[in-house]
Design a protein around this motif. Structure first.
Motif, PDB file in Angstrom:
ATOM      1  N   ARG A  77       0.711  -1.214  -0.084  1.00 62.93           N
ATOM      2  CA  ARG A  77      -0.253   0.077   0.018  1.00 62.93           C
ATOM      3  C   ARG A  77       0.731   1.216  -0.029  1.00 62.93           C
ATOM      4  NH1 ARG A  77       2.375   2.304   3.470  1.00 62.93           N
ATOM      5  NH2 ARG A  77       2.087   2.163   5.707  1.00 62.93           N
ATOM      6  N   LYS A  79       0.594   4.764   1.594  1.00 64.56           N
ATOM      7  CA  LYS A  79      -0.096   5.507   2.656  1.00 64.56           C
ATOM      8  C   LYS A  79      -1.191   6.450   2.353  1.00 64.56           C
ATOM      9  CE  LYS A  79       1.651   6.644   7.552  1.00 64.56           C
ATOM     10  NZ  LYS A  79       1.628   5.380   8.106  1.00 64.56           N
ATOM     11  N   LYS A  87       0.824  11.886  10.231  1.00 64.22           N
ATOM     12  CA  LYS A  87       1.985  11.614  10.703  1.00 64.22           C
ATOM     13  C   LYS A  87       3.022  12.604  10.634  1.00 64.22           C
ATOM     14  CE  LYS A  87       5.208   7.757  10.623  1.00 64.22           C
ATOM     15  NZ  LYS A  87       5.691   6.351  10.496  1.00 64.22           N
ATOM     16  N   LYS A  91       4.785  14.229  14.034  1.00 68.20           N
ATOM     17  CA  LYS A  91       6.030  14.279  14.382  1.00 68.20           C
ATOM     18  C   LYS A  91       6.870  15.563  14.517  1.00 68.20           C
ATOM     19  CE  LYS A  91       6.984   9.643  13.955  1.00 68.20           C
ATOM     20  NZ  LYS A  91       8.152   8.529  14.479  1.00 68.20           N
ATOM     21  N   ARG A 111       4.064  -5.632   2.798  1.00 70.43           N
ATOM     22  CA  ARG A 111       3.898  -6.666   3.775  1.00 70.43           C
ATOM     23  C   ARG A 111       4.032  -8.001   3.367  1.00 70.43           C
ATOM     24  NH1 ARG A 111      -0.615  -4.955   7.526  1.00 70.43           N
ATOM     25  NH2 ARG A 111       0.874  -3.267   8.389  1.00 70.43           N
ATOM     26  N   LYS A 139      14.765  -3.106  11.896  1.00 61.66           N
ATOM     27  CA  LYS A 139      14.265  -3.201  13.250  1.00 61.66           C
ATOM     28  C   LYS A 139      13.531  -4.587  13.431  1.00 61.66           C
ATOM     29  CE  LYS A 139      12.163   1.676  13.305  1.00 61.66           C
ATOM     30  NZ  LYS A 139      11.024   2.167  13.694  1.00 61.66           N
ATOM     31  N   TYR A 141      11.674  -6.746  15.409  1.00 63.67           N
ATOM     32  CA  TYR A 141      10.836  -6.913  16.614  1.00 63.67           C
ATOM     33  C   TYR A 141      10.371  -8.363  16.880  1.00 63.67           C
ATOM     34  CZ  TYR A 141       9.797  -1.926  15.897  1.00 63.67           C
ATOM     35  OH  TYR A 141       9.897  -0.707  15.750  1.00 63.67           O
ATOM     36  N   LYS A 146       7.971  -5.772  20.568  1.00 62.93           N
ATOM     37  CA  LYS A 146       7.518  -4.580  21.335  1.00 62.93           C
ATOM     38  C   LYS A 146       6.827  -4.993  22.653  1.00 62.93           C
ATOM     39  CE  LYS A 146       6.651  -0.887  18.107  1.00 62.93           C
ATOM     40  NZ  LYS A 146       5.910  -0.030  17.498  1.00 62.93           N
ATOM     41  N   ASN A 148       4.041  -4.554  23.886  1.00 65.64           N
ATOM     42  CA  ASN A 148       2.762  -4.944  23.827  1.00 65.64           C
ATOM     43  C   ASN A 148       2.714  -6.390  22.985  1.00 65.64           C
ATOM     44  OD1 ASN A 148       3.186  -4.356  21.068  1.00 65.64           O
ATOM     45  ND2 ASN A 148       1.531  -3.305  20.744  1.00 65.64           N
ATOM     46  N   TYR A 150       4.123  -6.954  19.949  1.00 62.58           N
ATOM     47  CA  TYR A 150       4.154  -6.993  18.497  1.00 62.58           C
ATOM     48  C   TYR A 150       5.292  -7.692  17.915  1.00 62.58           C
ATOM     49  CZ  TYR A 150       4.551  -4.951  13.805  1.00 62.58           C
ATOM     50  OH  TYR A 150       4.715  -4.681  12.349  1.00 62.58           O
ATOM     51  N   HIS A 154      11.364  -5.357  10.263  1.00 67.46           N
ATOM     52  CA  HIS A 154      11.027  -4.292   9.623  1.00 67.46           C
ATOM     53  C   HIS A 154      12.477  -4.164   8.849  1.00 67.46           C
ATOM     54  CE1 HIS A 154       7.153  -2.536  11.686  1.00 67.46           C
ATOM     55  NE2 HIS A 154       6.937  -3.979  11.674  1.00 67.46           N
ATOM     56  N   GLN A 175       7.855  -4.998   5.553  1.00 66.83           N
ATOM     57  CA  GLN A 175       7.416  -5.808   6.958  1.00 66.83           C
ATOM     58  C   GLN A 175       7.272  -7.203   6.480  1.00 66.83           C
ATOM     59  OE1 GLN A 175       3.716  -4.061   8.641  1.00 66.83           O
ATOM     60  NE2 GLN A 175       4.774  -2.277   9.153  1.00 66.83           N
ATOM     61  N   ALA A 185      -1.488  -9.216  14.634  1.00 72.51           N
ATOM     62  CA  ALA A 185      -1.387  -7.519  14.577  1.00 72.51           C
ATOM     63  C   ALA A 185      -2.584  -6.961  13.943  1.00 72.51           C
ATOM     64  CB  ALA A 185      -0.157  -7.344  13.389  1.00 72.51           C
ATOM     65  N   ASP A 188      -4.847  -6.810  16.587  1.00 72.30           N
ATOM     66  CA  ASP A 188      -4.525  -5.673  17.673  1.00 72.30           C
ATOM     67  C   ASP A 188      -4.910  -4.278  16.955  1.00 72.30           C
ATOM     68  OD1 ASP A 188      -2.535  -4.206  19.451  1.00 72.30           O
ATOM     69  OD2 ASP A 188      -1.490  -3.645  17.801  1.00 72.30           O
ATOM     70  N   LYS A 192      -7.486  -1.273  18.562  1.00 76.00           N
ATOM     71  CA  LYS A 192      -7.010  -0.103  18.889  1.00 76.00           C
ATOM     72  C   LYS A 192      -8.030   0.892  18.679  1.00 76.00           C
ATOM     73  CE  LYS A 192      -2.011  -0.398  18.778  1.00 76.00           C
ATOM     74  NZ  LYS A 192      -1.046  -0.915  18.071  1.00 76.00           N
TER      75      LYS A 192
HETATM   76  P1  0O2 Z   1      -0.201   1.421   8.722  1.00 72.94           P
HETATM   77  O1  0O2 Z   1      -1.591   1.630   8.889  1.00 72.94           O
HETATM   78  O2  0O2 Z   1       0.266   0.006   9.033  1.00 72.94           O
HETATM   79  O3  0O2 Z   1       0.457   2.216   7.904  1.00 72.94           O
HETATM   80  P2  0O2 Z   1       9.480   5.448  12.137  1.00 72.94           P
HETATM   81  O4  0O2 Z   1       9.479   6.621  12.421  1.00 72.94           O
HETATM   82  O5  0O2 Z   1       8.708   4.926  10.890  1.00 72.94           O
HETATM   83  O6  0O2 Z   1      10.923   4.886  12.272  1.00 72.94           O
HETATM   84  P3  0O2 Z   1       7.303   4.220  13.460  1.00 72.94           P
HETATM   85  O7  0O2 Z   1       6.228   4.753  12.509  1.00 72.94           O
HETATM   86  O8  0O2 Z   1       6.994   3.988  14.854  1.00 72.94           O
HETATM   87  O9  0O2 Z   1       8.782   4.941  13.283  1.00 72.94           O
HETATM   88  O10 0O2 Z   1       7.847   2.903  12.956  1.00 72.94           O
HETATM   89  P4  0O2 Z   1       7.431   1.026  13.506  1.00 72.94           P
HETATM   90  O11 0O2 Z   1       7.622   1.048  15.020  1.00 72.94           O
HETATM   91  O12 0O2 Z   1       8.643   0.567  12.603  1.00 72.94           O
HETATM   92  O13 0O2 Z   1       6.075   0.786  13.087  1.00 72.94           O
HETATM   93  C1  0O2 Z   1       5.611   1.090  11.827  1.00 72.94           C
HETATM   94  C2  0O2 Z   1       4.627   0.161  11.279  1.00 72.94           C
HETATM   95  O14 0O2 Z   1       4.665  -1.006  11.966  1.00 72.94           O
HETATM   96  C3  0O2 Z   1       2.881   0.738  11.638  1.00 72.94           C
HETATM   97  O15 0O2 Z   1       2.440   1.393  10.595  1.00 72.94           O
HETATM   98  C4  0O2 Z   1       2.290  -0.764  11.772  1.00 72.94           C
HETATM   99  O16 0O2 Z   1       2.198  -1.246  10.263  1.00 72.94           O
HETATM  100  C5  0O2 Z   1       3.271  -1.677  12.434  1.00 72.94           C
HETATM  101  N1  0O2 Z   1       3.311  -1.613  13.887  1.00 72.94           N
HETATM  102  C6  0O2 Z   1       4.005  -1.097  14.854  1.00 72.94           C
HETATM  103  N2  0O2 Z   1       3.738  -1.450  15.810  1.00 72.94           N
HETATM  104  C7  0O2 Z   1       2.496  -2.057  15.903  1.00 72.94           C
HETATM  105  C8  0O2 Z   1       1.683  -2.491  16.795  1.00 72.94           C
HETATM  106  O17 0O2 Z   1       1.827  -2.379  17.961  1.00 72.94           O
HETATM  107  N3  0O2 Z   1       0.582  -3.214  16.430  1.00 72.94           N
HETATM  108  C9  0O2 Z   1       0.162  -3.141  15.189  1.00 72.94           C
HETATM  109  N4  0O2 Z   1      -0.817  -3.857  14.872  1.00 72.94           N
HETATM  110  N5  0O2 Z   1       1.026  -2.957  13.935  1.00 72.94           N
HETATM  111  C10 0O2 Z   1       2.118  -2.325  14.519  1.00 72.94           C
HETATM  112  P5  0O2 Z   1       1.513   2.561  11.032  1.00 72.94           P
HETATM  113  O18 0O2 Z   1       1.808   3.856  10.558  1.00 72.94           O
HETATM  114  O19 0O2 Z   1       1.185   2.576  12.505  1.00 72.94           O
HETATM  115  O20 0O2 Z   1       0.434   2.047  10.494  1.00 72.94           O
END
Ligand code: 0O2
Length: 233
Positions: A77, A79, A87, A91, A111, A139, A141, A146, A148, A150, A154, A175, A185, A188, A192
């Motif tokens: 996708r 964004k 975002k 930030k 993904r 990253k 994970y 994380k 929580n 997760y 990445h 991812q 995920a 979760d 949220k």
């Molecule tokens: P969406 O809808 O998937 O786009 P960064 O500044 O990018 O380095 P960021 O954004 O905190 O820091 O990056 P991080 O931690 O690598 O996480 C980015 C993406 O990982 C998220 O995108 C989610 O897709 C996924 N993700 C991270 N943590 C979680 C979690 O706790 N639960 C779930 N379900 N997904 C998680 P977005 O932008 O949040 O959303």
């Protein structure tokens, strides 16, 4: 006739009409103003295609050699514009096309849902080793979940796209996760959005426990597959 740009998923005419209502500016001016943004999204879409092709090639090669697919599913996708703006604001970055490109790593997202944890590391290392791209950030994970619960791997990858008059480097967040990690995920993510949860701490703790259980199942599945491959069962 109203035309939707399928490639970038944005209805440009609709966006211009909306902005016109908000700002009172002339449509032609607005159209010119959003063009750099829609161009950028188109470029991210192209970068996603490059990454997807590489993953499909690795999957095909692996499945011929091992008679199974390491990749269950690829979901990609760009964004949503609203999420990009949210975002950038969150930030504290200045709102400009240049800043979006410089500051955000996840405008383009791929993904990769894998069958087994070992497949994740296999695919990630094969992709990372390719000499036309650069891995900017990892990253993990999975090794370090994380708080929580997760889990996913990445990679922020920089990859060139070849446009009519330039070669441009784009960033894509890839991812990798197993089916089980993806199941967790997506639930979760849904939870949220639930409002008025009475005891959020309890829910967080329950979700973390589920993530740990799911992770144990992933490890067990991997062990079963290894037993089958080694001919022990
Ligand atoms: P969406 O809808 O998937 O786009 P960064 O500044 O990018 O380095 P960021 O954004 O905190 O820091 O990056 P991080 O931690 O690598 O996480 C980015 C993406 O990982 C998220 O995108 C989610 O897709 C996924 N993700 C991270 N943590 C979680 C979690 O706790 N639960 C779930 N379900 N997904 C998680 P977005 O932008 O949040 O959303």
């Amino acid at each position: 006739m109203k035309e939707k740009n399928e490639l970038i998923g944005i209805d440009e005419a609709e966006t211009v009409a909306l902005l016109r209502q908000m700002t009172g500016d002339e449509p032609v001016e607005l159209s010119k103003r959003i063009r750099p943004f829609t161009t950028l999204l188109m470029q991210y879409r192209c970068a996603i295609r490059e990454i997807e092709t590489k993953l499909h090639v690795l999957n095909e090669e692996f499945s011929l050699e091992h008679e199974r697919n390491p990749i269950e599913l690829i979901e990609s996708r760009v964004k949503e514009p609203a999420s990009i703006l949210e975002k950038m604001k969150r930030k504290g970055y200045e709102l400009s096309v240049k800043q979006i490109e410089e500051k955000l790593n996840d405008v383009a997202g791929v993904r990769v849902i894998c069958s087994f944890v070992e497949d994740i590391y296999y695919l990630a290392s094969m992709l990372s080793a390719q000499d036309d791209l650069e891995v900017l950030k990892v990253k993990d994970y999975i090794k370090r979940p994380k708080k929580n619960g997760y889990r996913s791997l990445h990679l922020i990858i920089q990859i060139p796209i070849f446009l009519s008059s330039e070669k441009k480097y784009m960033r894509v967040e890839v991812q990798f996760r197993t089916i089980a990690m993806d199941f967790w995920a997506s639930l979760d993510h849904k939870l949220k959005y639930k409002k008025n949860v009475k005891n959020p701490e309890l829910i967080v703790e329950e979700l973390r426990k589920c993530a740990d259980t799911i992770s144990k199942v992933d490890v067990r599945m991997q062990e079963i597959r290894n037993m089958i491959e080694e001919g022990n069962i």
